[in-house]
Design a protein around this motif. Structure first.
Motif, PDB file in Angstrom:
ATOM      1  N   ASN A   1       0.796  -1.144   0.002  1.00  0.00           N
ATOM      2  CA  ASN A   1       0.033   0.048  -0.076  1.00  0.00           C
ATOM      3  C   ASN A   1       0.909   1.362   0.043  1.00  0.00           C
ATOM      4  O   ASN A   1       0.283   2.411   0.357  1.00  0.00           O
TER       5      ASN A   1
ATOM      6  N   SER B   1     -10.152   9.669 -11.944  1.00  0.00           N
ATOM      7  CA  SER B   1      -9.364   9.059 -10.785  1.00  0.00           C
ATOM      8  C   SER B   1      -7.965   9.278 -10.967  1.00  0.00           C
ATOM      9  O   SER B   1      -7.326   9.468  -9.658  1.00  0.00           O
TER      10      SER B   1
ATOM     11  N   SER C   1      -8.263   3.854  -4.986  1.00  0.00           N
ATOM     12  CA  SER C   1      -8.251   2.501  -4.939  1.00  0.00           C
ATOM     13  C   SER C   1      -7.900   1.763  -6.358  1.00  0.00           C
ATOM     14  O   SER C   1      -8.730   1.036  -6.883  1.00  0.00           O
TER      15      SER C   1
ATOM     16  N   GLN D   1      -5.872  -0.843  -9.259  1.00  0.00           N
ATOM     17  CA  GLN D   1      -5.254  -1.905  -9.278  1.00  0.00           C
ATOM     18  C   GLN D   1      -3.694  -1.634  -9.393  1.00  0.00           C
ATOM     19  O   GLN D   1      -3.367  -0.805  -9.974  1.00  0.00           O
TER      20      GLN D   1
ATOM     21  N   TYR E   1      -6.516   2.888 -12.603  1.00  0.00           N
ATOM     22  CA  TYR E   1      -7.726   3.309 -12.089  1.00  0.00           C
ATOM     23  C   TYR E   1      -8.903   2.860 -12.822  1.00  0.00           C
ATOM     24  O   TYR E   1      -8.582   2.527 -13.996  1.00  0.00           O
TER      25      TYR E   1
END
Length: 218
Positions: free
Chosen positions: A51, A100, A69, A71, A95
């Motif tokens: 992350n 995004s 969020s 991939q 995204y």
């Protein structure tokens, strides 16, 4: 230490629409492998937390968190020698849409714009032992084909008792629904008062350019 020796890949004759959605598989295939860079490069056995990206500002600043969020596709590489180390950390944030991705790039740019131009760090002991050093950083806009973003370039000079230098380029580029984050770093022992590698300023653009020139959205 030898500079990066090979940069494979070239642009397609067609000019794909930059607004076309880019797939995870496209990004996975575009990220460089050890053989793409040079014969002494390898994929390390350990990688960063899933992350996290890389530290944009350097010093003691934490790695940037992944915005939103997406991939995630990652491909870290390294080249370790007796006179120093080179590394290339590659992250593709895929995204759902371009909005995004643009928002994520803006978030990363906000971090970069807040980087202090110069910091001095005392020596560290313990598990992460490191001599004292001074590090400078500068951020500027970057355009690579139809990819737009920024690059933060850092130079680290260690104290005279431990002569060594480190140069780092952190690149963040967005196109369509993808943000590409690359960090190229070169650390050289026994050098002081100059950039770690005379080819640094040309090597990191070649690495980034090779990746983006491979991408043809499906």
């Amino acid at each position: 230490m030898c500079a990066v020796v090979a940069f494979a890949g070239c642009s397609s004759d067609d000019s794909p629409d930059p607004d076309t959605t880019i797939t995870v598989d496209t990004m996975r295939n575009a990220l460089l492998k050890p053989a793409d860079v040079g014969p002494t490069w390898k994929s390390p056995t350990e990688s960063a937390a899933p992350n996290q990206l890389v530290s944009i500002c350097g010093g003691d600043t934490a790695p940037a968190s992944i915005p939103g969020s997406p991939q995630l596709v990652s491909a870290p590489l390294s080249d370790e020698g007796t006179e120093g180390v080179q590394s290339l950390t590659q992250h593709a944030l895929v995204y759902e849409d371009a909005v995004s991705a643009a928002t994520a790039l803006a978030s990363l740019r906000t971090i970069a714009d807040a980087c202090p131009p110069s910091i001095s760090q005392p020596a560290k002991s313990g598990e992460r032992e490191e001599p004292a050093y001074k590090e400078t950083a500068s951020t500027s806009p970057l355009e690579e084909g139809s990819w737009l973003g920024f690059v933060t370039v850092r130079n680290k000079q260690y104290d005279a008792a431990h002569p060594a230098t480190a140069d780092v380029a952190v690149v963040a580029l967005a196109r369509s629904n993808v943000v590409l984050v690359d960090q190229y770093a070169i650390y050289r022992l026994g050098k002081s008062g100059a950039s770690a590698n005379p080819q640094f300023s040309s090597d990191w653009p070649k690495l980034v350019g090779t990746t983006v020139n491979r991408i043809s959205p499906s």
